[in-house]
Each structure stands twice: as structure tokens, then as C-alpha cells.
Design a protein around this motif. Structure first.
Motif, PDB file in Angstrom:
ATOM      1  N   ALA A 114       0.860  -1.199   0.000  1.00  0.00           N
ATOM      2  CA  ALA A 114       0.000   0.000   0.000  1.00  0.00           C
ATOM      3  C   ALA A 114       0.892   1.243   0.000  1.00  0.00           C
ATOM      4  N   PRO A 115       1.362   1.680  -1.174  1.00  0.00           N
ATOM      5  CA  PRO A 115       2.311   2.796  -1.249  1.00  0.00           C
ATOM      6  C   PRO A 115       1.830   4.085  -0.574  1.00  0.00           C
ATOM      7  N   ALA A 116       0.549   4.400  -0.673  1.00  0.00           N
ATOM      8  CA  ALA A 116       0.044   5.624  -0.033  1.00  0.00           C
ATOM      9  C   ALA A 116       0.152   5.511   1.488  1.00  0.00           C
ATOM     10  N   ALA A 117      -0.165   4.334   2.022  1.00  0.00           N
ATOM     11  CA  ALA A 117      -0.055   4.108   3.464  1.00  0.00           C
ATOM     12  C   ALA A 117       1.410   4.179   3.884  1.00  0.00           C
ATOM     13  N   ARG A 118       2.281   3.581   3.089  1.00  0.00           N
ATOM     14  CA  ARG A 118       3.712   3.577   3.418  1.00  0.00           C
ATOM     15  C   ARG A 118       4.279   4.996   3.419  1.00  0.00           C
ATOM     16  N   ALA A 119       3.811   5.831   2.501  1.00  0.00           N
ATOM     17  CA  ALA A 119       4.300   7.215   2.434  1.00  0.00           C
ATOM     18  C   ALA A 119       3.940   7.983   3.711  1.00  0.00           C
ATOM     19  N   VAL A 120       2.714   7.821   4.193  1.00  0.00           N
ATOM     20  CA  VAL A 120       2.308   8.496   5.430  1.00  0.00           C
ATOM     21  C   VAL A 120       3.067   7.886   6.610  1.00  0.00           C
ATOM     22  N   TRP A 121       3.188   6.565   6.638  1.00  0.00           N
ATOM     23  CA  TRP A 121       3.949   5.874   7.683  1.00  0.00           C
ATOM     24  C   TRP A 121       5.358   6.442   7.784  1.00  0.00           C
ATOM     25  N   ASP A 122       6.024   6.559   6.648  1.00  0.00           N
ATOM     26  CA  ASP A 122       7.405   7.045   6.631  1.00  0.00           C
ATOM     27  C   ASP A 122       7.513   8.501   7.066  1.00  0.00           C
ATOM     28  N   ASP A 123       6.418   9.238   6.938  1.00  0.00           N
ATOM     29  CA  ASP A 123       6.416  10.660   7.280  1.00  0.00           C
ATOM     30  C   ASP A 123       5.998  10.924   8.729  1.00  0.00           C
ATOM     31  N   THR A 124       5.678   9.859   9.490  1.00  0.00           N
ATOM     32  CA  THR A 124       5.297  10.049  10.895  1.00  0.00           C
ATOM     33  C   THR A 124       6.523   9.933  11.785  1.00  0.00           C
ATOM     34  N   THR A 125       6.336  10.167  13.055  1.00  0.00           N
ATOM     35  CA  THR A 125       7.426  10.072  14.038  1.00  0.00           C
ATOM     36  C   THR A 125       7.594   8.625  14.505  1.00  0.00           C
ATOM     37  N   PRO A 126       8.748   8.282  15.055  1.00  0.00           N
ATOM     38  CA  PRO A 126       8.906   6.940  15.626  1.00  0.00           C
ATOM     39  C   PRO A 126       7.860   6.629  16.705  1.00  0.00           C
ATOM     40  N   LEU A 127       7.463   7.623  17.498  1.00  0.00           N
ATOM     41  CA  LEU A 127       6.430   7.379  18.519  1.00  0.00           C
ATOM     42  C   LEU A 127       5.086   7.055  17.884  1.00  0.00           C
ATOM     43  N   ALA A 128       4.732   7.742  16.815  1.00  0.00           N
ATOM     44  CA  ALA A 128       3.470   7.438  16.124  1.00  0.00           C
ATOM     45  C   ALA A 128       3.532   6.025  15.542  1.00  0.00           C
ATOM     46  N   ARG A 129       4.660   5.665  14.945  1.00  0.00           N
ATOM     47  CA  ARG A 129       4.813   4.315  14.387  1.00  0.00           C
ATOM     48  C   ARG A 129       4.748   3.269  15.502  1.00  0.00           C
ATOM     49  N   LEU A 130       5.352   3.580  16.642  1.00  0.00           N
ATOM     50  CA  LEU A 130       5.303   2.669  17.783  1.00  0.00           C
ATOM     51  C   LEU A 130       3.857   2.436  18.230  1.00  0.00           C
ATOM     52  N   ASP A 131       3.056   3.494  18.260  1.00  0.00           N
ATOM     53  CA  ASP A 131       1.648   3.334  18.643  1.00  0.00           C
ATOM     54  C   ASP A 131       0.873   2.507  17.626  1.00  0.00           C
ATOM     55  N   TRP A 132       1.132   2.695  16.326  1.00  0.00           N
ATOM     56  CA  TRP A 132       0.475   1.865  15.309  1.00  0.00           C
ATOM     57  C   TRP A 132       0.855   0.389  15.529  1.00  0.00           C
ATOM     58  N   ILE A 133       2.132   0.139  15.734  1.00  0.00           N
ATOM     59  CA  ILE A 133       2.601  -1.236  15.942  1.00  0.00           C
ATOM     60  C   ILE A 133       1.975  -1.821  17.205  1.00  0.00           C
ATOM     61  N   HIS A 134       1.941  -1.037  18.256  1.00  0.00           N
ATOM     62  CA  HIS A 134       1.369  -1.499  19.525  1.00  0.00           C
ATOM     63  C   HIS A 134      -0.112  -1.835  19.348  1.00  0.00           C
ATOM     64  N   TRP A 135      -0.832  -1.010  18.605  1.00  0.00           N
ATOM     65  CA  TRP A 135      -2.251  -1.251  18.353  1.00  0.00           C
ATOM     66  C   TRP A 135      -2.433  -2.572  17.615  1.00  0.00           C
ATOM     67  N   VAL A 136      -1.619  -2.813  16.602  1.00  0.00           N
ATOM     68  CA  VAL A 136      -1.723  -4.050  15.822  1.00  0.00           C
ATOM     69  C   VAL A 136      -1.346  -5.258  16.678  1.00  0.00           C
ATOM     70  N   THR A 137      -0.219  -5.182  17.373  1.00  0.00           N
ATOM     71  CA  THR A 137       0.280  -6.351  18.115  1.00  0.00           C
ATOM     72  C   THR A 137      -0.487  -6.625  19.407  1.00  0.00           C
TER      73      THR A 137
END
Length: 183
Positions: A114-137
Motif C-alpha cells: 500500500a504505497p500511499a499508506a507507506r508514504a504516510v507511515w514514513d512521514d510520521t514520528t517513531p512514537l506514532a509508528r510505535l503506537d500503530w505497531i502497539h495497536w496491531v500487536t
């Protein structure tokens, strides 16, 4: 809050988990309330410090009680010369910058597709990415986890940069807790 403001020293008993992960040897401690309160967030947060004078870096997990717990792997236990039931001396502090979190394989593949999702993912902070990962896991069932991965990609593709309505501390949802200690 400055790095120095987050420093805490304490002693805790190393606990054996009642349900270890297969053959993996590990111990845990629940942080004292005063130490956890100095940290910048109630959800997952990375720290550096020492255990009985041996340096380490780790990510604390929320315990659902507005505090955190720390998993100590076998290598760190051996290095520090510690075992279950021992009292260990800790000095911890939050890291200056949150490290890049490791993306679970299933989420990584979904983001790659999902390139559009990946682009937003890459543009977020490590803390935001950590929260996404935590939500999934934090999903208890594989079906729920897969649904959250699809939802994460959809939300990221639409430009949503943070997980909405997710309590990373587990306090309000009671989704997280420290492991149960073996007797």
C-alpha cells in the motif's frame, strides 16, 4: 521534560513469568510508581540505564495501571549475574530520541503493498509508528490483528497519522497488564 528529569534509581525483585515464551528464559520487574511517573508517556517507551551497573537499552511495556513493566532477557540476566528472586539495582532514564521500532513482518508486507499508506507511515514520528505497531500487536486474536492491519493501511492511506481512540497505556481499556509472576 529534560533527559535528567526522567532519571530514577530503585531496587526491585526479579520475577519469573508464570507463562514464559517456550524455552526462552526471561524475568520481569514492574517499575515503582515514582519511576514510571517521571517517564514521558504511559504507553510503550524506550529507556536506557543499568542493572547492577551493567548498561542496557529496552522498551518498557504499559501495565494498565499507569505504570510500566520491563522484560529482562537471558543475556542481560547472565551479564548482570542475576536470577529469579534476586534484588536488582536499576538506574533508568528515557532515551534522548525514541529509536525506530521494528515493524512486524505482517504489517511490513501490508505497508509495502500500500504505497500511499507507506508514504504516510514514513512521514510520521517513531512514537506514532510505535503506537500503530502497539495497536496491531495488542490484538488478542489473529483475526483481529489482520483486521487492524487492514484498517491501519486504510487509515494511513487516507492521511491519518496517529492511531485514533487507542489507549496506549491500557488504563481505560484494561488491555495491557504486566505478566503474572510464577509462585
Amino acid at each position: 521534560m529534560t533527559q535528567q528529569d526522567t532519571t530514577s534509581q530503585f531496587e526491585e525483585i526479579l520475577r519469573r513469568p508464570a507463562q514464559p515464551d517456550g524455552d526462552n528464559l526471561w524475568a520481569f520487574v514492574v517499575l515503582p510508581e515514582f519511576a514510571s511517573a517521571k517517564l514521558p508517556r504511559r504507553g510503550r517507551t524506550s529507556i536506557e540505564g543499568s542493572i547492577n551497573g551493567h548498561a542496557f537499552q529496552a522498551t518498557l511495556e504499559p501495565d494498565g495501571q499507569l505504570s510500566h513493566w520491563l522484560r529482562l532477557n537471558e543475556d542481560l540476566l547472565k551479564t548482570a549475574g542475576l536470577n529469579f528472586g534476586d534484588i536488582a539495582r536499576f538506574e533508568i532514564r528515557s532515551v534522548a530520541a525514541e529509536p525506530e521500532p521494528e515493524i512486524p513482518t505482517d504489517l511490513y508486507h501490508a505497508l509495502q503493498a500500500a504505497p500511499a499508506a507507506r508514504a504516510v507511515w514514513d512521514d510520521t514520528t517513531p512514537l506514532a509508528r510505535l503506537d500503530w505497531i502497539h495497536w496491531v500487536t495488542s490484538a488478542k486474536q489473529a483475526k483481529t490483528r489482520q483486521k487492524r492491519i487492514v484498517e491501519a493501511c486504510d487509515k494511513l492511506s487516507s492521511g491519518q497519522r496517529r492511531v485514533c481512540c487507542f489507549d496506549p497505556s491500557g488504563f481505560y481499556s484494561k488491555a495491557f497488564c504486566a505478566p503474572k509472576a510464577a509462585d
